[in-house]
Scaffold this active site. Structure first.
Site, PDB file in Angstrom:
ATOM      1  N   GLY A   1      -7.498 -14.646  -6.479  1.00  0.00           N
ATOM      2  CA  GLY A   1      -7.797 -14.209  -5.115  1.00  0.00           C
ATOM      3  C   GLY A   1      -6.709 -14.506  -4.106  1.00  0.00           C
ATOM      4  O   GLY A   1      -6.878 -14.281  -2.911  1.00  0.00           O
ATOM      5  N   ALA A   2      -5.557 -15.003  -4.569  1.00  0.00           N
ATOM      6  CA  ALA A   2      -4.495 -15.339  -3.613  1.00  0.00           C
ATOM      7  C   ALA A   2      -3.572 -14.145  -3.354  1.00  0.00           C
ATOM      8  O   ALA A   2      -2.593 -14.268  -2.634  1.00  0.00           O
ATOM      9  CB  ALA A   2      -3.682 -16.525  -4.124  1.00  0.00           C
TER      10      ALA A   2
ATOM     11  N   HIS B   1       0.835  -1.213   0.000  1.00  0.00           N
ATOM     12  CA  HIS B   1       0.000   0.000   0.000  1.00  0.00           C
ATOM     13  C   HIS B   1       0.868   1.260   0.000  1.00  0.00           C
ATOM     14  O   HIS B   1       0.436   2.313   0.444  1.00  0.00           O
ATOM     15  CB  HIS B   1      -0.981   0.018   1.181  1.00  0.00           C
ATOM     16  CG  HIS B   1      -2.055  -1.026   1.032  1.00  0.00           C
ATOM     17  ND1 HIS B   1      -3.209  -0.816   0.325  1.00  0.00           N
ATOM     18  CD2 HIS B   1      -2.112  -2.303   1.490  1.00  0.00           C
ATOM     19  CE1 HIS B   1      -3.939  -1.919   0.351  1.00  0.00           C
ATOM     20  NE2 HIS B   1      -3.299  -2.838   1.048  1.00  0.00           N
TER      21      HIS B   1
ATOM     22  N   ASP C   1       1.713  -4.037  -9.320  1.00  0.00           N
ATOM     23  CA  ASP C   1       1.445  -5.370  -9.871  1.00  0.00           C
ATOM     24  C   ASP C   1       1.754  -5.432 -11.362  1.00  0.00           C
ATOM     25  O   ASP C   1       2.392  -6.372 -11.847  1.00  0.00           O
ATOM     26  CB  ASP C   1      -0.022  -5.758  -9.649  1.00  0.00           C
ATOM     27  CG  ASP C   1      -0.395  -5.720  -8.181  1.00  0.00           C
ATOM     28  OD1 ASP C   1       0.505  -5.520  -7.351  1.00  0.00           O
ATOM     29  OD2 ASP C   1      -1.585  -5.874  -7.876  1.00  0.00           O
TER      30      ASP C   1
HETATM   31  C1  GLA Z   1      -2.906  -4.457  -4.792  1.00  0.00           C
HETATM   32  C2  GLA Z   1      -2.749  -3.308  -5.784  1.00  0.00           C
HETATM   33  C3  GLA Z   1      -1.331  -2.747  -5.766  1.00  0.00           C
HETATM   34  C4  GLA Z   1      -0.855  -2.452  -4.346  1.00  0.00           C
HETATM   35  C5  GLA Z   1      -1.151  -3.637  -3.428  1.00  0.00           C
HETATM   36  C6  GLA Z   1      -0.839  -3.328  -1.981  1.00  0.00           C
HETATM   37  O1  GLA Z   1      -2.164  -5.572  -5.211  1.00  0.00           O
HETATM   38  O2  GLA Z   1      -3.072  -3.708  -7.086  1.00  0.00           O
HETATM   39  O3  GLA Z   1      -1.248  -1.595  -6.563  1.00  0.00           O
HETATM   40  O4  GLA Z   1      -1.424  -1.274  -3.854  1.00  0.00           O
HETATM   41  O5  GLA Z   1      -2.485  -4.079  -3.507  1.00  0.00           O
HETATM   42  O6  GLA Z   1       0.512  -3.094  -1.810  1.00  0.00           O
END
Ligand code: GLA
Length: 382
Positions: free
Chosen positions: A118-119, A32, A168
């Protein structure tokens, strides 16, 4: 998996296409922090999405999701959005490319995945990156890798309702076998860190729970952070993201923000620093410190950011009890995995204990994934 995709593609469209793949991701630390302009420390994994694709000379897309055994068809205009949530990822990528001036046409595709849904390993980013990479290659659009990642992120924002950061999609596109990547989400500077801790294993324990409303809770966390930035900016105009703020600045606005927003920001400011501490520790080969920071992150995500859940806290407690070096909830939270840094000699006992105790408590076993850090988006063959 690839053979099944080929067979289905041939059965549906009576021809063969090019095959592309993109991975899911892990994140060692920095959760986050991406949408707060901070640092993240992800790596791509050896699981992901594979898609066979062939331009079909029309302006329509025919798509088949092998795992769900579902097919759909849609056009490329904004009003053509498909109903199926899985297809919206593909549609979104097409639209975001078109919005950037990319000239693409219709295509036929079959895709499948082995990133567990969902993992918390970001199967959706793997799907977006696969199609962004493939369409760029097939139509020779010459979009750079950062933009490909941003196309995936914009797809989440504009077509899937999740106001995610860039981590991600970045990890999925930029992944490199054997290396984690530290990314500064403000400047977008990144550095590969070879990661092969001798004597340790990196394992994921999947709680196999995914709590409802995860995406709206995620968006709310982001809003909290933005409110705190606004409050701090009244005193320090130069602050653009929470990443730029110090704990001292946060304390200054204690009476101007809600207690909840304050806790959220306290977690983020601490987490940005933890990523830097972990990088330093890694350079010294000091895995004990890396592990300690992981536990600190878990505590913050559970008690301050409140994105953990009973199952994940339970897995984290077991890790501590079994002498695991580091453990924490990974990804957005509200279910999914813990990521664990485990000494080789503690591994068997940890896995056995976790499986037994989790099953006794929740009635089903967790799932185990050994992490293999792998390459990012690529073409497998023509
Ligand atoms: C999800 C979001 C990412 C990031 C994470 C938490 O995977 O897609 O952008 O914010 O949560 O780190």
């Amino acid at each position: 998996m690839e053979q099944k995709i080929n067979a289905k593609f041939e059965a549906l469209y009576h021809t063969r296409g090019s095959v592309y793949a993109s991975p899911g991701r892990i994140n060692l630390i920095g959760e986050h922090t991406d949408y707060n302009g901070g640092f993240v420390f992800p790596g791509a994994v050896d699981k992901g999405i594979i898609a066979e694709i062939r331009p079909n000379g029309t302006d329509r897309v025919r798509a088949h999701a092998l795992d769900l055994d579902e097919s759909t068809e849609f056009g490329l205009r904004e009003e053509d959005a498909p109903k199926e949530s899985w297809a919206r990822y593909i549609f979104g990528v097409c639209r975001e490319i078109i919005k950037r001036g990319g000239k693409i046409g219709g295509f036929d595709t079959v895709f499948a995945g082995n990133v567990p849904l969902g993992a918390g390993m970001s199967s959706s980013a793997a799907l977006e990156s696969t199609f962004a990479f493939a369409l760029n290659d097939l139509w020779k659009l010459d979009i750079d890798k950062f933009e490909l990642a941003k196309i995936g992120q914009a797809t989440e924002h504009n077509y899937c309702g999740v106001m995610c950061g860039i981590m991600d999609q970045f990890a999925s596109v930029f992944g490199k076998a054997g290396s984690l990547i530290r990314l500064d989400c403000r400047s977008m500077e990144y550095k590969y860190f070879p990661f092969n801790p001798k004597g340790y294993k990196l394992v994921l324990l999947d709680s196999v729970v995914k709590h409802e409303l995860a995406s709206s809770a995620y968006n709310k966390r982001r809003e909290s952070c933005e409110r705190v930035v606004k409050a701090i900016r009244k005193h320090h105009a130069e602050i653009e993201f929470l990443r730029d703020a110090s704990m001292e600045m946060l304390r200054e606005v204690k009476d101007e923000v809600s207690a909840e927003d304050y806790m959220r920001a306290e977690y983020v400011i601490g987490e940005v620093q933890r990523v830097l501490d972990v990088c330093e520790a890694l350079e010294r080969g000091d895995y004990e410190t890396v592990g300690e920071k992981m536990y600190e992150t878990h505590h913050g995500m559970s008690k301050l950011y409140e994105v953990s859940c009973e199952e994940l806290d339970f897995l984290n407690d077991i890790a501590r009890k079994c002498g695991v070096t580091g453990s924490r909830v990974m990804g957005g939270g509200f279910g999914g995995c813990t990521i664990n840094l485990v000494k080789d000699e503690r591994y068997d006992n940890f896995v056995k204990t976790a499986f037994e105790e989790y099953k006794a408590r929740f009635g089903h076993e967790p799932r185990l994934y050994n992490v293999v850090i792998s390459d990012g988006s690529r073409k497998l063959h023509d």
